[in-house]
Enzyme design. Structure first.
Site, PDB file in Angstrom:
ATOM      1  CE  LYS A 114      -3.490  -1.190  -0.828  1.00  0.00           C
ATOM      2  NZ  LYS A 114      -3.628  -1.804  -2.069  1.00  0.00           N
ATOM      3  CG  HIS A 158       4.077  -6.109  -1.310  1.00  0.00           C
ATOM      4  ND1 HIS A 158       4.381  -4.930  -1.799  1.00  0.00           N
ATOM      5  CD2 HIS A 158       2.944  -6.479  -1.660  1.00  0.00           C
ATOM      6  CE1 HIS A 158       3.302  -4.553  -2.260  1.00  0.00           C
ATOM      7  NE2 HIS A 158       2.362  -5.453  -2.428  1.00  0.00           N
ATOM      8  CB  SER A 182      -3.758   2.265   2.539  1.00  0.00           C
ATOM      9  OG  SER A 182      -3.972   2.020   1.131  1.00  0.00           O
TER      10      SER A 182
HETATM   11  N1  LIG Z   1      -1.879   7.809  -8.931  1.00  0.00           N
HETATM   12  C1  LIG Z   1      -1.972   7.748  -7.645  1.00  0.00           C
HETATM   13  N2  LIG Z   1      -1.865   8.914  -6.679  1.00  0.00           N
HETATM   14  C2  LIG Z   1      -2.078   8.857  -5.405  1.00  0.00           C
HETATM   15  N3  LIG Z   1      -2.249   7.723  -4.830  1.00  0.00           N
HETATM   16  C3  LIG Z   1      -2.555   6.700  -5.519  1.00  0.00           C
HETATM   17  C4  LIG Z   1      -2.016   6.541  -6.807  1.00  0.00           C
HETATM   18  N4  LIG Z   1      -2.334   5.271  -7.496  1.00  0.00           N
HETATM   19  C5  LIG Z   1      -2.683   4.547  -6.043  1.00  0.00           C
HETATM   20  N5  LIG Z   1      -2.583   5.270  -5.104  1.00  0.00           N
HETATM   21  C6  LIG Z   1      -2.925   4.701  -3.698  1.00  0.00           C
HETATM   22  O1  LIG Z   1      -1.739   3.898  -3.435  1.00  0.00           O
HETATM   23  C7  LIG Z   1      -2.562   2.945  -2.636  1.00  0.00           C
HETATM   24  C8  LIG Z   1      -2.295   1.403  -3.077  1.00  0.00           C
HETATM   25  O2  LIG Z   1      -1.118   1.189  -2.905  1.00  0.00           O
HETATM   26  P1  LIG Z   1      -0.158  -0.033  -3.741  1.00  0.00           P
HETATM   27  O3  LIG Z   1      -0.315   0.053  -5.164  1.00  0.00           O
HETATM   28  O4  LIG Z   1       1.101  -0.239  -3.115  1.00  0.00           O
HETATM   29  O5  LIG Z   1      -0.953  -1.341  -3.216  1.00  0.00           O
HETATM   30  S1  LIG Z   1      -0.558  -2.903  -3.359  1.00  0.00           S
HETATM   31  O6  LIG Z   1       0.401  -2.750  -2.116  1.00  0.00           O
HETATM   32  O7  LIG Z   1       0.146  -3.053  -4.701  1.00  0.00           O
HETATM   33  O8  LIG Z   1      -2.034  -3.743  -3.175  1.00  0.00           O
HETATM   34  C9  LIG Z   1      -4.004   3.334  -2.518  1.00  0.00           C
HETATM   35  O9  LIG Z   1      -3.852   4.236  -1.597  1.00  0.00           O
HETATM   36  P2  LIG Z   1      -5.403   4.781  -0.512  1.00  0.00           P
HETATM   37  O10 LIG Z   1      -6.185   5.454  -1.380  1.00  0.00           O
HETATM   38  O11 LIG Z   1      -4.964   5.410   0.826  1.00  0.00           O
HETATM   39  O12 LIG Z   1      -5.702   3.359   0.127  1.00  0.00           O
HETATM   40  C10 LIG Z   1      -4.242   3.947  -3.713  1.00  0.00           C
HETATM   41  O13 LIG Z   1      -5.242   4.853  -3.879  1.00  0.00           O
END
Ligand SMILES: Nc1ncnc2c1ncn2[C@@H]1O[C@H](COP(=O)(O)OS(=O)(=O)O)[C@@H](OP(=O)(O)O)[C@H]1O
Length: 306
Positions: A56, A117, A147
Site C-alpha cells: 500500500k 513486497h 490503506s
Molecule cells: N496515482 C496515484 N496517486 C495517489 N495515490 C495512488 C495513486 N495510485 C494508487 N494510489 C494509492 O496507493 C495505494 C495503493 O498502494 P499499492 O499500489 O502499493 O497497493 S498494493 O500493495 O500493490 O496492493 C492506495 O492508497 P489509499 O487510497 O490510501 O488506500 C491508492 O489509492
C-alpha cells in the site's frame, strides 16, 4: 469486469485461499511459503527493474510511471494488459488458472519490470548478484496502516482485518502479511547504501509528482522530452489511474477483490489516518514509532499534502 478483455477470469477459479504461513518469522501467504525455495532461487537478469514496497505504499502508481518511462511515454502500450500482468508480482501465487508471479516473469519479454513486497532479507539474492536497479517506494506508517486495513477488507486473498481497533494492534505488532512496516522500511533504507536502490517517498510523489518522475527517469539512465514527461504525469494522476481498467484492478473478479467494500484506488491522499486514529491510538502509535525509529535518519511526513 469485461470477460472478453480478461478471458482467464471467465474460467472457474479455485477457492480463494487467505491462509498465512511464515518464512524466517515473516508472515507471508501460505501459497507463497509452499513454493518459497523456487521464489528465493528466482534468477534475476541484469536488465530487470524491480519495484519493491511495503504493501500500500504506492506500488501500482510507480508501476505505471515506470512502464511509461520504459515505453518512452507511449500510453497505448501501457494499456496492453492489466498492471498485474505487465509487472509480475514475484511472490504472488494466485488461484489456478491464473499464472503465478514466477511463471509470468519467466514468460515475459525483456526488459522486465517486476514487483515485490518482500522485506530486504528475503529478496532472492540474484537481484544483488546481477546488480539490478531497484526502486523502493515508502509511505508513512499511519497512512499505510489505513490503506492496508481497507485493502484487507476488500481482498479475499488476505485475512479478514477485523474491526479498526483490532487491526491497529495487529499492524503495530507487525502481525500482518509481509510483516512489520518498521522492519521493511528500515531494512531497505540500509540496502540503498550498498546497492542500486532508489528510495522514493509516496509523500514526495504527492507533493511534486513531476520531480519524482524525473528522478526515476535519471536513475534509469533515460532522457525524455518535457512533452513526454507531461504525458506521463497526466496518465498517472490518481483520477486517471482510477478510471483506467488496466491500472485500477477492476478486472479482478469481485469474489477476490470486492471494490464495493472499498475500491483499490481508494483515496490517494496523505493524512487520511486522521479520519481513523483516535487520540488514544495516536499516543500509542507515536510511542511505538519513536521506540522503533529512534537513531535512524529515515523520516516521514504525515501531514496533508497535494
Ligand atoms: N496515482 C496515484 N496517486 C495517489 N495515490 C495512488 C495513486 N495510485 C494508487 N494510489 C494509492 O496507493 C495505494 C495503493 O498502494 P499499492 O499500489 O502499493 O497497493 S498494493 O500493495 O500493490 O496492493 C492506495 O492508497 P489509499 O487510497 O490510501 O488506500 C491508492 O489509492
Amino acid at each position: 469486469m469485461n470477460p472478453e478483455l480478461f478471458p482467464k477470469f471467465s474460467e472457474e477459479l479455485e477457492i480463494v485461499d487467505n491462509k498465512m504461513g511464515e518464512v524466517q518469522g515473516v508472515p507471508l501467504p501460505e501459497a507463497t511459503c509452499e513454493i518459497w525455495e523456487q521464489i528465493y532461487n528466482f534468477q534475476a537478469r541484469e536488465d530487470d527493474i524491480l519495484i519493491s514496497t511495503y504493501p500500500k505504499a504506492g506500488t501500482t502508481w510507480m508501476q505505471e510511471i515506470l512502464d511509461l518511462i520504459v515505453q518512452g511515454g507511449d500510453v497505448e502500450k501501457c494499456r496492453r494488459a492489466p498492471t498485474y500482468d505487465r509487472h509480475p508480482f514475484l511472490e504472488a501465487v494466485a488461484p489456478k488458472p491464473v499464472p503465478s508471479g514466477l511463471q509470468l516473469a519467466e514468460d515475459m519479454e525483456l526488459p522486465r519490470i517486476l514487483k515485490t513486497h518482500l522485506p530486504v532479507q528475503l529478496l532472492p539474492p540474484s537481484f544483488w548478484e546481477q546488480d539490478c536497479k531497484v526502486i523502493y517506494v515508502a509511505r508513512n506508517a499511519k497512512d499505510s496502516m489505513v490503506s492496508y486495513y481497507h485493502f484487507q477488507r476488500m481482498n479475499r486473498g488476505l485475512p479478514d482485518p477485523g474491526d479498526w481497533s483490532t487491526y491497529f494492534s495487529t499492524f503495530l505488532a507487525g502481525d500482518v502479511t509481509w510483516g512489520s512496516w518498521f522492519d521493511h522500511v528500515l531494512g531497505w533504507w540500509e540496502a540503498k547504501d550498498q546497492h542500486q536502490v532508489l528510495y522514493i517517498f509516496y509523500e514526495d510523489m504527492m507533493e511534486n509528482t513531476r520531480r519524482e518522475i524525473e528522478k526515476v527517469m535519471r536513475f534509469l539512465g533515460k532522457e525524455l522530452s518535457e512533452e513526454v514527461l507531461e504525458d506521463i504525469y497526466h496518465h498517472t494522476t490518481f483520477q486517471a489511474m482510477r478510471e483506467n481498467p488496466m491500472a485500477n484492478y477492476s478486472s479482478i473478479p469481485s469474489f477476490v477483490m470486492d471494490h464495493s467494500v472499498s475500491p483499490f484506488m481508494r483515496k490517494g491522499v496523505v493524512g487520511d489516518w486522521r479520519n481513523h486514529f483516535t487520540v488514544a491510538q495516536d499516543e500509542i502509535f507515536e510511542k511505538e514509532y519513536w521506540r522503533r525509529m529512534e537513531g535512524t535518519n529515515l523520516t516521514f511526513r504525515t501531514q496533508q499534502l497535494g
